[in-house]
Motif scaffolding. Sequence first.
Motif, PDB file in Angstrom:
ATOM      1  N   GLY A 123      -3.692  26.322  -1.870  1.00  0.00           N
ATOM      2  CA  GLY A 123      -4.136  24.954  -1.644  1.00  0.00           C
ATOM      3  C   GLY A 123      -4.186  24.177  -2.943  1.00  0.00           C
ATOM      4  N   TRP A 124      -4.663  24.846  -3.985  1.00  0.00           N
ATOM      5  CA  TRP A 124      -4.779  24.244  -5.313  1.00  0.00           C
ATOM      6  C   TRP A 124      -3.400  23.834  -5.808  1.00  0.00           C
ATOM      7  N   PHE A 125      -2.383  24.609  -5.451  1.00  0.00           N
ATOM      8  CA  PHE A 125      -1.019  24.286  -5.855  1.00  0.00           C
ATOM      9  C   PHE A 125      -0.476  23.112  -5.037  1.00  0.00           C
ATOM     10  N   PHE A 126      -0.773  23.109  -3.728  1.00  0.00           N
ATOM     11  CA  PHE A 126      -0.144  22.103  -2.873  1.00  0.00           C
ATOM     12  C   PHE A 126      -0.889  20.773  -2.833  1.00  0.00           C
ATOM     13  N   TYR A 127      -2.172  20.777  -3.249  1.00  0.00           N
ATOM     14  CA  TYR A 127      -2.926  19.528  -3.201  1.00  0.00           C
ATOM     15  C   TYR A 127      -2.218  18.404  -3.963  1.00  0.00           C
ATOM     16  N   PRO A 128      -1.855  18.609  -5.257  1.00  0.00           N
ATOM     17  CA  PRO A 128      -1.163  17.523  -5.962  1.00  0.00           C
ATOM     18  C   PRO A 128       0.178  17.164  -5.326  1.00  0.00           C
ATOM     19  N   VAL A 129       0.873  18.173  -4.789  1.00  0.00           N
ATOM     20  CA  VAL A 129       2.195  17.909  -4.203  1.00  0.00           C
ATOM     21  C   VAL A 129       2.059  17.006  -2.985  1.00  0.00           C
ATOM     22  N   ILE A 130       1.091  17.326  -2.104  1.00  0.00           N
ATOM     23  CA  ILE A 130       0.893  16.509  -0.902  1.00  0.00           C
ATOM     24  C   ILE A 130       0.454  15.097  -1.298  1.00  0.00           C
ATOM     25  N   LYS A 131      -0.477  15.021  -2.267  1.00  0.00           N
ATOM     26  CA  LYS A 131      -0.945  13.712  -2.725  1.00  0.00           C
ATOM     27  C   LYS A 131       0.229  12.897  -3.289  1.00  0.00           C
ATOM     28  N   PHE A 132       1.124  13.584  -4.007  1.00  0.00           N
ATOM     29  CA  PHE A 132       2.281  12.924  -4.614  1.00  0.00           C
ATOM     30  C   PHE A 132       3.175  12.327  -3.536  1.00  0.00           C
ATOM     31  N   LEU A 133       3.302  13.045  -2.414  1.00  0.00           N
ATOM     32  CA  LEU A 133       4.209  12.591  -1.354  1.00  0.00           C
ATOM     33  C   LEU A 133       3.692  11.335  -0.653  1.00  0.00           C
ATOM     34  N   ILE A 134       2.371  11.114  -0.693  1.00  0.00           N
ATOM     35  CA  ILE A 134       1.812   9.925  -0.038  1.00  0.00           C
ATOM     36  C   ILE A 134       1.790   8.794  -1.053  1.00  0.00           C
ATOM     37  N   PRO A 135       2.616   7.750  -0.856  1.00  0.00           N
ATOM     38  CA  PRO A 135       2.640   6.671  -1.848  1.00  0.00           C
ATOM     39  C   PRO A 135       1.335   5.898  -1.824  1.00  0.00           C
ATOM     40  N   PRO A 136       0.926   5.336  -2.976  1.00  0.00           N
ATOM     41  CA  PRO A 136      -0.310   4.556  -3.002  1.00  0.00           C
ATOM     42  C   PRO A 136      -0.154   3.306  -2.150  1.00  0.00           C
ATOM     43  N   THR A 137      -1.264   2.832  -1.556  1.00  0.00           N
ATOM     44  CA  THR A 137      -1.182   1.632  -0.714  1.00  0.00           C
ATOM     45  C   THR A 137      -0.902   0.436  -1.603  1.00  0.00           C
ATOM     46  N   ARG A 138      -0.150  -0.532  -1.042  1.00  0.00           N
ATOM     47  CA  ARG A 138       0.234  -1.706  -1.817  1.00  0.00           C
ATOM     48  C   ARG A 138      -1.001  -2.464  -2.279  1.00  0.00           C
ATOM     49  N   SER A 139      -2.070  -2.432  -1.450  1.00  0.00           N
ATOM     50  CA  SER A 139      -3.238  -3.257  -1.755  1.00  0.00           C
ATOM     51  C   SER A 139      -3.843  -2.892  -3.104  1.00  0.00           C
ATOM     52  N   SER A 140      -3.615  -1.642  -3.548  1.00  0.00           N
ATOM     53  CA  SER A 140      -4.190  -1.251  -4.828  1.00  0.00           C
ATOM     54  C   SER A 140      -3.368  -1.805  -5.992  1.00  0.00           C
ATOM     55  N   ILE A 141      -2.142  -2.271  -5.710  1.00  0.00           N
ATOM     56  CA  ILE A 141      -1.271  -2.733  -6.787  1.00  0.00           C
ATOM     57  C   ILE A 141      -1.131  -4.258  -6.747  1.00  0.00           C
ATOM     58  N   ASP A 142      -0.898  -4.810  -5.545  1.00  0.00           N
ATOM     59  CA  ASP A 142      -0.615  -6.231  -5.422  1.00  0.00           C
ATOM     60  C   ASP A 142      -1.858  -7.076  -5.698  1.00  0.00           C
ATOM     61  N   PRO A 143      -1.639  -8.311  -6.194  1.00  0.00           N
ATOM     62  CA  PRO A 143      -2.783  -9.199  -6.427  1.00  0.00           C
ATOM     63  C   PRO A 143      -3.410  -9.637  -5.103  1.00  0.00           C
ATOM     64  N   ASN A 144      -4.682 -10.080  -5.180  1.00  0.00           N
ATOM     65  CA  ASN A 144      -5.391 -10.466  -3.957  1.00  0.00           C
ATOM     66  C   ASN A 144      -4.938 -11.821  -3.434  1.00  0.00           C
ATOM     67  N   ILE A 145      -4.484 -12.666  -4.356  1.00  0.00           N
ATOM     68  CA  ILE A 145      -4.066 -14.010  -3.939  1.00  0.00           C
ATOM     69  C   ILE A 145      -2.550 -14.145  -4.069  1.00  0.00           C
ATOM     70  N   LEU A 146      -1.905 -14.570  -2.983  1.00  0.00           N
ATOM     71  CA  LEU A 146      -0.458 -14.793  -3.000  1.00  0.00           C
ATOM     72  C   LEU A 146      -0.224 -16.302  -3.069  1.00  0.00           C
ATOM     73  N   SER A 147       0.539 -16.753  -4.088  1.00  0.00           N
ATOM     74  CA  SER A 147       0.809 -18.190  -4.238  1.00  0.00           C
ATOM     75  C   SER A 147       2.249 -18.490  -3.875  1.00  0.00           C
ATOM     76  N   ILE A 148       2.454 -19.489  -3.011  1.00  0.00           N
ATOM     77  CA  ILE A 148       3.806 -19.876  -2.617  1.00  0.00           C
ATOM     78  C   ILE A 148       3.943 -21.384  -2.783  1.00  0.00           C
ATOM     79  N   PRO A 149       5.017 -21.857  -3.454  1.00  0.00           N
ATOM     80  CA  PRO A 149       5.214 -23.308  -3.593  1.00  0.00           C
ATOM     81  C   PRO A 149       5.391 -23.954  -2.217  1.00  0.00           C
ATOM     82  N   LEU A 150       4.737 -25.095  -2.027  1.00  0.00           N
ATOM     83  CA  LEU A 150       4.769 -25.752  -0.721  1.00  0.00           C
ATOM     84  C   LEU A 150       6.186 -26.170  -0.329  1.00  0.00           C
ATOM     85  N   VAL A 151       7.040 -26.467  -1.344  1.00  0.00           N
ATOM     86  CA  VAL A 151       8.404 -26.930  -1.050  1.00  0.00           C
ATOM     87  C   VAL A 151       9.198 -25.876  -0.270  1.00  0.00           C
TER      88      VAL A 151
END
Lengths: 149, 367
Positions: free
Chosen positions: A31-59
Amino acid sequence: MSSRDVKEKLAATRRFFLNFSITTILLALFGWFFYPVIKFLIPPTRSSIDPNILSIPLVQIPCGKSMITKYKGHPIIIVNKGNEIHALSAICTHLGCIVKWDSNKEELFCPCHMAKYDINGNVKSGPAPKPLFTLKTTLVKDQVNIEEV
Amino acid sequence: MSVQPQQTKDTDTKKHKLKGMGELKRWFTAEGFYADVIDQRLGLSDLTHHIKRNVIPKKKIHFSTLPGWIILFLFICEIISGILLMLYYHPTVAEAYINVRYITNNIHFGWLIRGVHFWGSHLMILFVFLHMIQTFVYGGYKAPRELAWISGVALFILTLLFGLTGYLLPWNQISYWATTIVTESVAVIPGIGRYLKLIVRGGEDVSQVTLTRFYALHVVVIPMLVAILTFFHLFTIRKYLIPKDILAHVIVMLVMFGLLLSLATLFPAPIHTKADPFNTPAHVKPEWYFLASCAILAIAGKLEFLGGWAPKALGIFIQLVIIIMLFLIPFMDTSKIRSPKRRPLSIILGMITVVGFIILTIMGKYI
């Protein structure tokens, strides 16, 4: 019970204990060997990387039109009704297709099974079980800022 | 009387059924599974009789089989960590560097998997060197094991190519320029050099095409060749392959794994800055195992008095001769004596080579 019997019995329980410990340790190692491997296979959620506010030009969203983009990895639809701007989840709650904006009827519809929603995401007709979730929009200097409610 | 035969028939079918169940049961007991299922079908006992013939040695640990097994173990670690890295890596100029950063900084345990891959490659090359020295000292290349030595030298070269092609993949300044220098040095081979450089780089300079080629070599071509050659290498030495003390070997492998994890944790694999084809950084050095090669090129560079062609061409030529000599060792030393104590000349020559390699490596570091 002779002392020999006692010894044998003790040896048996000792053997059981040893086998049990060794198996447990090996399983733990595994288990100790596979824990990091399994964690590695699950990509981090976007919410942890992307900014909280999305800005888009009105045009980019002319009056009466809509635009589909991603907010924290989730497809959203931004609708410009002229006097107000709405942002909602673009994923139909029925089977996950992307909804479209019908500017004539002023409603959102899903091309897959014709689920219909009003501009606030409430279900009007069709098979959709739940309303679309909405996002907060604010207009700052020709920029639409979108964030979670 | 008329009932009798029917009863026998009944018991027969019952027996038959039981026998069938017994056969099936054999599949689910460890001993039966090995003896009946595996061995009957694969005939492994022909291979494993070498293990069974082994006597428990008086000396507890025999180191002779250890370096080879460590290399195999590290190679397996490299395959596993390499496949995991492939899941997030795109071999494009625009994305490669960003992907490596992303793996290291954002993916869970990405730094660890990358660190294991990075340090595993260094340890693997180190142990390949040690394995070759060990085989040379104990005369393991002598008849009837010449093929083991030759396939071993081929594996040694492939391991270095693994390092070379893998070095470019993070697409950072150091890797980009080290690759530029190494591929440029191919061009000095008289006649074919210019075309060889074009083939390796896929163009005039190191670019997207080079990255794609190195990636294909690193993840498909070289691993396949190494796998095939490893099977051959192990086949040639199958009688001497199985350690006499398997438990000691398993413990050493666990220690190696611990070392790998500690190195990956304490000394993380570097990221550097993104490759910039218009800006050569100050001190471009290849990995340590190519430093000796650099030093040879630098020394050959001093031979200008022989003519303009001499420096680069001789530098490459000397290295080619060294590699060919390595291949030919079993045919140059045909005596049957294996003990290092009774082969002073071989051992002295070997020592000179090793010391020379170390001196050249240190020189390469400071040139």
